[in-house]
Motif scaffolding. Structure first.
Motif, PDB file in Angstrom:
ATOM      1  N   SER B  81       4.166   3.596  -9.889  1.00  0.00           N
ATOM      2  CA  SER B  81       3.898   2.732  -8.733  1.00  0.00           C
ATOM      3  C   SER B  81       4.878   3.075  -7.619  1.00  0.00           C
ATOM      4  N   ARG B  82       4.608   2.529  -6.440  1.00  0.00           N
ATOM      5  CA  ARG B  82       5.560   2.707  -5.335  1.00  0.00           C
ATOM      6  C   ARG B  82       6.899   2.073  -5.689  1.00  0.00           C
ATOM      7  N   GLU B 139       4.891  14.514 -10.246  1.00  0.00           N
ATOM      8  CA  GLU B 139       3.490  14.697 -10.601  1.00  0.00           C
ATOM      9  C   GLU B 139       3.237  14.263 -12.052  1.00  0.00           C
ATOM     10  N   PRO B 144       3.325   8.509  -6.700  1.00  0.00           N
ATOM     11  CA  PRO B 144       2.810   8.956  -5.398  1.00  0.00           C
ATOM     12  C   PRO B 144       3.776   9.959  -4.764  1.00  0.00           C
ATOM     13  N   GLU B 149       6.122  15.153   0.906  1.00  0.00           N
ATOM     14  CA  GLU B 149       6.900  13.916   0.932  1.00  0.00           C
ATOM     15  C   GLU B 149       8.263  14.122   0.285  1.00  0.00           C
ATOM     16  N   LEU B 187       6.357   7.546   2.225  1.00  0.00           N
ATOM     17  CA  LEU B 187       5.553   7.780   1.012  1.00  0.00           C
ATOM     18  C   LEU B 187       4.098   7.462   1.277  1.00  0.00           C
ATOM     19  N   ARG B 188       3.258   8.479   1.248  1.00  0.00           N
ATOM     20  CA  ARG B 188       1.823   8.244   1.499  1.00  0.00           C
ATOM     21  C   ARG B 188       1.123   7.860   0.219  1.00  0.00           C
TER      22      ARG B 188
END
Lengths: 188, 188
Positions: B81-82, B139, B144, B149, B187-188
């Motif tokens: 998660s973010r 990854e 994310p 980034e 962070l996209r």
């Protein structure tokens, strides 16, 4: 007086070269004399101790990294926008990377400040004035971004330029792409 | 052999201290001998020239700045998660700032690479491996953010930590707030 001023500037420039070439530990009055090609003792006459020499170098770094007056005037005639902000940031990065020696000298002095707290005080004061001036400039120009964003840009740009001038992790990506990504993400 | 390995590590640690305290120009075999409290010539026995010494120091910096295995294992059991990404970045900044000496030594070596291109090559290689490992880790963890980034975070975090460890422009803002802003924006 004018001659003294020119000599003082030449010595500060020689100090910047010594810092970039030798690191902060190489910065001595003698090394500056040698780099400037002047008789031993000249630098001591203009800057009586190492603190005075470093203060003189700060001032000169500020002048050499400053934007050109005609660039600022041209920009001031434009409508404020994200694009204009982006161009300012690109111009900052261009100045920092093309004045490679000056920028490296500044990083050297900042690292020395980590080792010698008595140097940190004037450096923090000098940087703080520059930071406040950036915020005031941005506000007066009607540009987006306030104190918070400008601090983030300082960190991001200083880290990016440090990387590019030393041992870059991703040298293939053009600087302008990196800057565009920072503006897209960090400018509210 | 085990004793030799321990001695080698102790010498690399002493080299890190010398770099942080004296700058890269202070890094000599003799200075490391003195800092480690060993007889003159010991460091030369383990690292036959300055390049070998610096390579040994890189390796040790990597080990000392690495995340703890149990922290990584605990994080790997969580849903990506973010928030998890944010915690990783906070942990990186915490490691860099609490291992102040190690991080300063790394900045010193990177600045020296700007002066001596022959040092840049091994440093770029070392950083590149770390950068690729970061991308692969992100990854594999399903987090994310990709190559682009992660490069931006490298620049932003290195600039931020450099600022905090040297002469900070805005020391009142807590580090976690700055990190949250970077994650929110980059962070996209």
């Amino acid at each position: 007086m004018a001659k003294n001023e020119a000599r003082r500037t030449a010595l500060a420039d020689a100090g910047i070269s010594v810092l970039a070439r030798e690191g902060s530990r190489g910065l001595t009055h003698r090394a500056v004399d040698a780099a400037a090609g002047v008789p031993t003792g000249t630098t001591s006459n203009y800057f009586r101790n190492r603190e005075a020499l470093i203060t003189g170098i700060f001032e000169r770094i500020g002048t050499r990294l400053a934007p050109r007056a005609d660039d600022l005037e041209a920009a001031a005639r434009e409508q404020p926008s994200r694009e204009l902000f982006t161009r300012y940031v690109r111009d900052i990065v261009r100045r920092l990377t093309t004045n490679r020696e000056v920028t490296l000298a500044l990083y050297e002095l900042r690292l020395e400040a980590a080792r010698r707290p008595e140097l940190a005080a004037p450096l923090v004061e000098w940087q703080h004035a520059a930071f406040e001036a950036d915020i005031a400039f941005n506000e007066a120009a009607g540009l987006p971004g306030g104190r918070r964003e400008i601090a983030l840009f300082h960190y991001a740009i200083e880290g990016f330029v440090f990387d590019r001038l030393t041992s870059p992790i991703d040298p293939e990506t053009p600087a302008d792409e990196v800057i565009d990504d920072f503006v897209a993400g960090l400018l509210r």
